[in-house]
Design a protein around this motif. Structure first.
Motif, PDB file in Angstrom:
ATOM      1  N   GLY A  85       0.916  -1.065  -0.347  1.00 38.33           N
ATOM      2  CA  GLY A  85      -0.243   0.446   0.329  1.00 38.33           C
ATOM      3  C   GLY A  85       0.913   1.188   0.018  1.00 38.33           C
ATOM      4  N   GLN A  86       2.330   1.241  -0.091  1.00 39.61           N
ATOM      5  CA  GLN A  86       3.162   2.842  -0.431  1.00 39.61           C
ATOM      6  C   GLN A  86       3.138   3.774  -1.773  1.00 39.61           C
ATOM      7  N   PHE A 109       1.810   7.500  -0.234  1.00 44.78           N
ATOM      8  CA  PHE A 109       2.279   6.804   1.812  1.00 44.78           C
ATOM      9  C   PHE A 109       3.907   6.253   2.190  1.00 44.78           C
ATOM     10  N   ASP A 110       4.854   6.321   1.019  1.00 43.78           N
ATOM     11  CA  ASP A 110       5.655   5.704   1.392  1.00 43.78           C
ATOM     12  C   ASP A 110       6.602   7.476   1.325  1.00 43.78           C
ATOM     13  N   LYS A 111       5.768   8.028   0.985  1.00 37.87           N
ATOM     14  CA  LYS A 111       6.575   9.466   0.081  1.00 37.87           C
ATOM     15  C   LYS A 111       7.666  10.134  -0.151  1.00 37.87           C
ATOM     16  N   THR A 112       8.561   8.493  -1.649  1.00 40.49           N
ATOM     17  CA  THR A 112       8.858   8.575  -2.657  1.00 40.49           C
ATOM     18  C   THR A 112       8.400   9.529  -4.212  1.00 40.49           C
ATOM     19  N   ALA A 169      -4.008   1.269  12.256  1.00 42.38           N
ATOM     20  CA  ALA A 169      -4.696   1.338  11.403  1.00 42.38           C
ATOM     21  C   ALA A 169      -3.752  -0.222  10.546  1.00 42.38           C
ATOM     22  N   PRO A 170      -4.705  -0.654   9.808  1.00 40.26           N
ATOM     23  CA  PRO A 170      -3.285  -1.578   9.453  1.00 40.26           C
ATOM     24  C   PRO A 170      -2.614  -0.855   8.179  1.00 40.26           C
ATOM     25  N   ASP A 171      -1.399  -1.726   8.621  1.00 38.73           N
ATOM     26  CA  ASP A 171      -0.562  -0.901   7.750  1.00 38.73           C
ATOM     27  C   ASP A 171      -0.193  -0.239   5.927  1.00 38.73           C
ATOM     28  N   TYR A 172       0.069   0.726   5.692  1.00 40.77           N
ATOM     29  CA  TYR A 172      -0.353   1.764   4.496  1.00 40.77           C
ATOM     30  C   TYR A 172      -1.432   1.605   4.218  1.00 40.77           C
ATOM     31  N   THR A 173      -2.231   1.495   5.162  1.00 39.16           N
ATOM     32  CA  THR A 173      -3.919   1.998   4.707  1.00 39.16           C
ATOM     33  C   THR A 173      -4.273   3.191   4.868  1.00 39.16           C
ATOM     34  N   GLN A 174      -3.588   4.004   5.667  1.00 35.11           N
ATOM     35  CA  GLN A 174      -4.189   5.252   5.540  1.00 35.11           C
ATOM     36  C   GLN A 174      -2.439   5.987   6.272  1.00 35.11           C
ATOM     37  N   TYR A 175      -2.491   7.655   5.838  1.00 27.88           N
ATOM     38  CA  TYR A 175      -1.440   7.985   5.613  1.00 27.88           C
ATOM     39  C   TYR A 175      -0.844   8.242   7.174  1.00 27.88           C
ATOM     40  N   LYS A 176       0.351   8.011   6.857  1.00 23.85           N
ATOM     41  CA  LYS A 176       0.849   8.675   8.435  1.00 23.85           C
ATOM     42  C   LYS A 176       0.492   7.545   9.868  1.00 23.85           C
ATOM     43  N   VAL A 177      -0.761   7.012   9.353  1.00 28.32           N
ATOM     44  CA  VAL A 177      -1.888   5.573  10.769  1.00 28.32           C
ATOM     45  C   VAL A 177      -0.623   4.642  10.725  1.00 28.32           C
ATOM     46  N   GLY A 178      -0.287   3.783  11.535  1.00 32.37           N
ATOM     47  CA  GLY A 178      -0.037   2.867  11.428  1.00 32.37           C
ATOM     48  C   GLY A 178       0.508   2.053  13.054  1.00 32.37           C
ATOM     49  N   ARG A 179       1.730   1.837  13.765  1.00 28.19           N
ATOM     50  CA  ARG A 179       2.198   1.054  14.088  1.00 28.19           C
ATOM     51  C   ARG A 179       2.264   0.914  14.882  1.00 28.19           C
ATOM     52  N   ASN A 180       0.803   0.696  16.659  1.00 32.75           N
ATOM     53  CA  ASN A 180       0.498   0.653  17.664  1.00 32.75           C
ATOM     54  C   ASN A 180       1.337   0.168  18.583  1.00 32.75           C
ATOM     55  N   SER A 216      -7.789  -7.645  27.134  1.00 31.39           N
ATOM     56  CA  SER A 216      -7.439  -7.078  28.435  1.00 31.39           C
ATOM     57  C   SER A 216      -6.816  -7.205  29.216  1.00 31.39           C
ATOM     58  N   ALA A 217      -6.203  -7.564  29.123  1.00 26.72           N
ATOM     59  CA  ALA A 217      -5.038  -7.542  30.129  1.00 26.72           C
ATOM     60  C   ALA A 217      -3.684  -6.192  30.419  1.00 26.72           C
ATOM     61  N   HIS A 218      -3.897  -6.154  28.814  1.00 25.56           N
ATOM     62  CA  HIS A 218      -2.506  -4.936  28.602  1.00 25.56           C
ATOM     63  C   HIS A 218      -3.285  -4.656  27.482  1.00 25.56           C
ATOM     64  N   PRO A 219      -4.158  -3.385  27.450  1.00 22.90           N
ATOM     65  CA  PRO A 219      -4.810  -2.755  26.284  1.00 22.90           C
ATOM     66  C   PRO A 219      -3.558  -1.725  25.828  1.00 22.90           C
ATOM     67  N   GLN A 220      -2.963  -2.025  25.810  1.00 29.28           N
ATOM     68  CA  GLN A 220      -2.183  -1.429  24.759  1.00 29.28           C
ATOM     69  C   GLN A 220      -1.810  -1.894  23.402  1.00 29.28           C
ATOM     70  N   VAL A 221      -1.890  -3.620  23.797  1.00 32.53           N
ATOM     71  CA  VAL A 221      -1.078  -4.493  22.677  1.00 32.53           C
ATOM     72  C   VAL A 221      -3.137  -4.202  21.815  1.00 32.53           C
ATOM     73  N   ASN A 222      -3.612  -3.727  22.283  1.00 29.20           N
ATOM     74  CA  ASN A 222      -5.156  -3.647  21.389  1.00 29.20           C
ATOM     75  C   ASN A 222      -4.827  -2.264  19.593  1.00 29.20           C
ATOM     76  N   GLY A 223      -5.250  -3.553  18.918  1.00 27.30           N
ATOM     77  CA  GLY A 223      -4.305  -2.881  16.632  1.00 27.30           C
ATOM     78  C   GLY A 223      -5.199  -4.303  16.296  1.00 27.30           C
ATOM     79  N   TRP A 224      -4.814  -3.225  14.725  1.00 25.98           N
ATOM     80  CA  TRP A 224      -4.879  -4.319  13.908  1.00 25.98           C
ATOM     81  C   TRP A 224      -3.416  -5.399  14.050  1.00 25.98           C
ATOM     82  N   VAL A 225      -3.893  -6.299  13.357  1.00 24.64           N
ATOM     83  CA  VAL A 225      -2.569  -7.627  13.611  1.00 24.64           C
ATOM     84  C   VAL A 225      -3.303  -8.225  12.318  1.00 24.64           C
TER      85      VAL A 225
END
Length: 236
Positions: A85-86, A109-112, A169-180, A216-225
Motif C-alpha cells: 500500500g506504499q 504513503f511512503d513519501k517517495t 490502522a492496518p499498515d499502509y491503509t492510511q497516510y501516517k497512521v500505522g504502528r501501535n 483485556s490484560a494489556h490494553p496497550q496491545v489493542n490494534g489491528w494485526v
C-alpha cells in the motif's frame, strides 16, 4: 517575378503561423492560479490511486518553472503495483487555475512521490472524492461483518517475535497512521478478542485480511494485526 510572389506568399504564411503561435502562448501565459489551499476534508476521503493520464509536476503547471517530476507512464504502473500500500497517494492541497482546472498536491504513503497533478474541473475542496484526470479515489481497506465464531474464540500471537505488531490502522491503509505497538514479544501468551475484521483492497498485500484485537490484560496491545500473525492456540 514569380520568385518574388512565392517569397511574399511564404512570408505571409509564416507571419500568420507566428501570430497564431504567439497568440496561443499569450493565451497560455494569462492562465494563473486563483486559489491554493489546504484540504480539510476527512483524510479517508483523500486517498487515491494514479490513473496514468497525467504526470506529477513540481508546481502547478501554469508556472514557467514547473517541471515534471514523475511521468504519467510511471504513475500508471504504480496504480497496479502489488505492494503493501506504499504507493497509494494522499491529497493535501488544492489549487484552481483561472481556466477552471483543479490540481491536487499529493504524496505517496511512503513519501517517495510528491507533486501536483491535474484532477479535472470539479471542486475537490468540498468533495475530495470528485476527482478525475490523473487520480481516482481509492478505498484502501474495507471492514466486513464479524463472524459469530469469534464471540467465544480467543486468538493468540503466533510467535513471540518482535516483528509481530499491532497497528492503529492496518499498515499502509492510511497516510501516517500505522504502528501501535512496536513488539508483542511480552504478550504472546495473552488471549486476544477479535472485535473487527477487514481486508486490504486493490490487490495490496494480496488483499490480506486483518483482525482488530483487544487484550483485556494489556490494553496497550489493542490494534489491528494481520490474520497470519495470530492463531487459535497459544504458542509454546
Amino acid at each position: 517575378m514569380t520568385h518574388h510572389i512565392l517569397a511574399g506568399v511564404t512570408f505571409a504564411v509564416m507571419a500568420v503561423a507566428f501570430t497564431q503561435v504567439s497568440n496561443q502562448a499569450a493565451a497560455k501565459s494569462t492562465i494563473s492560479v486563483t486559489s491554493n489551499q489546504a484540504l480539510t476534508t476527512d483524510g479517508i476521503t483523500r486517498n487515491y490511486l494514479t490513473t496514468g493520464s497525467a504526470p506529477l509536476y513540481s508546481k502547478v503547471p501554469v508556472y514557467k518553472s514547473a517541471k515534471v517530476v514523475t511521468k504519467a507512464a510511471a504513475l500508471k504502473t504504480l496504480a497496479t503495483t502489488a505492494d503493501a500500500g506504499q504507493t497509494y497517494f494522499r491529497g493535501y492541497r488544492a489549487a484552481q487555475t483561472s481556466n477552471g482546472d483543479w490540481y491536487l498536491k499529493v504524496v505517496s504513503f511512503d513519501k517517495t512521490y510528491r507533486g501536483w497533478i491535474y484532477v479535472g474541473t470539479n471542486d475537490p475542496t468540498t468533495d475530495s472524492t470528485a476527482v478525475s484526470g490523473g487520480l481516482k479515489t481509492a478505498e484502501t481497506f474495507k471492514e466486513q461483518p464479524l463472524p459469530t465464531y469469534f464471540a467465544n474464540t480467543p486468538v493468540y500471537f503466533t510467535t513471540p517475535k518482535a516483528s509481530t505488531l499491532t497497528d492503529t490502522a492496518p499498515d499502509y491503509t492510511q497516510y501516517k497512521v500505522g504502528r501501535n505497538l512496536n513488539s508483542t514479544t511480552e504478550f504472546y501468551k495473552d488471549p486476544l478478542t477479535v472485535t473487527k475484521i477487514g481486508t486490504k483492497q486493490n490487490n495490496r498485500d494480496a488483499n490480506a485480511t486483518y483482525y482488530y484485537v483487544t487484550d483485556s490484560a494489556h490494553p496497550q496491545v489493542n490494534g489491528w494485526v494481520k490474520q497470519s500473525d495470530v492463531a487459535t492456540s497459544p504458542a509454546n
